[in-house]
Design a protein around this motif. Structure first.
Motif, PDB file in Angstrom:
ATOM      1  N   ASP A   1      80.394 -62.768 -16.322  1.00  0.00           N
ATOM      2  CA  ASP A   1      80.379 -61.800 -17.307  1.00  0.00           C
ATOM      3  C   ASP A   1      78.785 -61.649 -17.741  1.00  0.00           C
ATOM      4  O   ASP A   1      78.314 -62.535 -18.566  1.00  0.00           O
ATOM      5  N   GLY A   2      78.274 -60.474 -17.220  1.00  0.00           N
ATOM      6  CA  GLY A   2      76.887 -60.304 -17.533  1.00  0.00           C
ATOM      7  C   GLY A   2      76.751 -59.266 -18.558  1.00  0.00           C
ATOM      8  O   GLY A   2      75.418 -58.955 -18.888  1.00  0.00           O
ATOM      9  N   PHE A   3      77.605 -59.423 -19.550  1.00  0.00           N
ATOM     10  CA  PHE A   3      77.670 -58.462 -20.607  1.00  0.00           C
ATOM     11  C   PHE A   3      77.963 -59.117 -21.911  1.00  0.00           C
ATOM     12  O   PHE A   3      78.153 -58.539 -22.967  1.00  0.00           O
ATOM     13  N   ASP A   4      77.901 -60.635 -21.915  1.00  0.00           N
ATOM     14  CA  ASP A   4      78.344 -61.264 -23.034  1.00  0.00           C
ATOM     15  C   ASP A   4      77.357 -61.319 -24.168  1.00  0.00           C
ATOM     16  O   ASP A   4      75.953 -61.920 -23.868  1.00  0.00           O
ATOM     17  N   ALA A   5      77.458 -60.593 -25.156  1.00  0.00           N
ATOM     18  CA  ALA A   5      76.586 -60.440 -26.066  1.00  0.00           C
ATOM     19  C   ALA A   5      75.964 -61.636 -26.771  1.00  0.00           C
ATOM     20  O   ALA A   5      74.954 -61.580 -27.372  1.00  0.00           O
TER      21      ALA A   5
ATOM     22  N   LYS B   1      74.966 -64.052 -25.353  1.00  0.00           N
ATOM     23  CA  LYS B   1      74.064 -64.710 -24.392  1.00  0.00           C
ATOM     24  C   LYS B   1      72.577 -64.065 -24.526  1.00  0.00           C
ATOM     25  O   LYS B   1      72.685 -62.773 -24.728  1.00  0.00           O
ATOM     26  N   PRO B   2      71.592 -64.654 -24.528  1.00  0.00           N
ATOM     27  CA  PRO B   2      70.354 -64.105 -24.501  1.00  0.00           C
ATOM     28  C   PRO B   2      70.169 -62.890 -23.116  1.00  0.00           C
ATOM     29  O   PRO B   2      70.933 -63.203 -22.172  1.00  0.00           O
ATOM     30  N   TYR B   3      69.408 -61.822 -23.475  1.00  0.00           N
ATOM     31  CA  TYR B   3      69.322 -60.818 -22.405  1.00  0.00           C
ATOM     32  C   TYR B   3      68.899 -61.481 -21.201  1.00  0.00           C
ATOM     33  O   TYR B   3      69.427 -60.787 -20.146  1.00  0.00           O
ATOM     34  N   ALA B   4      67.989 -62.256 -21.199  1.00  0.00           N
ATOM     35  CA  ALA B   4      67.629 -62.755 -19.813  1.00  0.00           C
ATOM     36  C   ALA B   4      68.658 -63.587 -19.073  1.00  0.00           C
ATOM     37  O   ALA B   4      68.636 -63.649 -17.906  1.00  0.00           O
ATOM     38  N   GLU B   5      69.553 -64.181 -19.921  1.00  0.00           N
ATOM     39  CA  GLU B   5      70.573 -64.931 -19.208  1.00  0.00           C
ATOM     40  C   GLU B   5      71.458 -63.881 -18.517  1.00  0.00           C
ATOM     41  O   GLU B   5      72.146 -64.204 -17.574  1.00  0.00           O
ATOM     42  N   ARG B   6      71.786 -62.874 -19.400  1.00  0.00           N
ATOM     43  CA  ARG B   6      72.812 -62.009 -19.183  1.00  0.00           C
ATOM     44  C   ARG B   6      72.450 -61.241 -17.548  1.00  0.00           C
ATOM     45  O   ARG B   6      72.828 -61.041 -16.734  1.00  0.00           O
ATOM     46  N   LEU B   7      70.900 -60.995 -17.741  1.00  0.00           N
ATOM     47  CA  LEU B   7      70.389 -60.357 -16.254  1.00  0.00           C
ATOM     48  C   LEU B   7      70.581 -61.371 -15.136  1.00  0.00           C
ATOM     49  O   LEU B   7      70.910 -61.242 -13.950  1.00  0.00           O
ATOM     50  N   GLU B   8      70.443 -62.674 -15.400  1.00  0.00           N
ATOM     51  CA  GLU B   8      70.633 -63.652 -14.325  1.00  0.00           C
ATOM     52  C   GLU B   8      71.833 -63.705 -13.942  1.00  0.00           C
ATOM     53  O   GLU B   8      72.452 -63.868 -12.514  1.00  0.00           O
ATOM     54  N   ILE B   9      72.953 -63.693 -14.786  1.00  0.00           N
ATOM     55  CA  ILE B   9      74.502 -63.365 -14.283  1.00  0.00           C
ATOM     56  C   ILE B   9      74.815 -62.110 -13.373  1.00  0.00           C
ATOM     57  O   ILE B   9      75.412 -62.245 -12.457  1.00  0.00           O
ATOM     58  N   ARG B  10      74.089 -61.299 -13.902  1.00  0.00           N
ATOM     59  CA  ARG B  10      74.271 -59.960 -13.139  1.00  0.00           C
ATOM     60  C   ARG B  10      73.669 -60.036 -11.571  1.00  0.00           C
ATOM     61  O   ARG B  10      74.187 -59.697 -10.773  1.00  0.00           O
TER      62      ARG B  10
END
Length: 213
Positions: free
Chosen positions: A75-79, A81-90
């Motif tokens: 889930d790269g949209f989990d609010a 989590k920090p934005y950088a972590e969300r980008l890594e998941i994506r």
């Protein structure tokens, strides 16, 4: 009118199949869920992810994937989590077994069209995941490429900005694209998919409801 609408979707699905997509027209989000679930079960994914889409969320497929003990859902949209972590998941989603998302426009000729800000929605569609499921409401079906670009410019992009408070672009005020150079611009990367390769890697589910932007 309902009959004409479904006939239009079925003709669009047939055009997509001629272009080597797997494609089906259904009457509701509930039917779409059944088709998507069956496709997911058939590919038996261990790792799944998604590109954000209001239409996709309306089907309930994310809740099913999240509740499936055999699937790890990225889930790269989990609010939380920090934005950088969300980008890594994506980024990790590029190597998922299954990727699910929506589309900005589908032409009656059987092609798919997107405009994206980050590119995390379109990159996995083009390459990476073994199976891709695209879902679209009847409002996304347009005549041709020119109509697809016009729909994105006048409907999808401005309305997408409108649902993200704090984005500072001209269209946030006017509701009309002005081809801006704002840091908040969501119209950065364009993709059109004219054919599917390998055959049937991408499943397109067309729903006879007005859904998403």
């Amino acid at each position: 009118m309902a009959k004409e609408s479904m006939e239009k979707l079925e003709a669009c699905a047939a055009a997509l199949r001629r272009h080597h997509f797997d494609a089906v027209a259904v009457g509701s989000t509930a039917e779409a869920f059944d088709v998507m679930k069956a496709a997911a079960e058939a590919c038996r994914p261990r790792l799944a992810s998604f590109g954000d889409s209001m239409t996709m969320r309306a089907t309930g497929i994310l809740e099913w994937l999240a509740g499936n003990d055999e699937v790890t859902l990225l889930d790269g949209f989990d609010a939380s989590k920090p934005y950088a972590e969300r980008l890594e998941i994506r980024r990790q989603a590029l190597m998922s077994d299954l990727f699910v998302t929506g589309v900005n426009a589908v032409t009656e000729a059987g092609t798919l069209h997107w405009l994206d800000k980050v590119g995390n929605r379109i990159a996995p569609v083009a390459f990476g995941p073994r199976k891709v499921i695209i879902v679209a409401g009847r409002n996304k079906v347009v005549a041709d490429r020119d109509a697809a670009e016009e729909r994105i410019r006048r409907i999808a992009a401005p309305q997408n900005i409108a649902r993200h408070p704090g984005f500072r672009t001209p269209c946030a005020k006017t509701g009309v694209c002005s081809d801006c150079n704002s840091q908040d611009r969501v119209c950065n990367t364009r993709m059109e998919m004219l054919r599917c390769w390998p055959d049937n890697r991408v499943l397109v589910v067309l729903i006879d409801e007005d859904l998403g932007l």
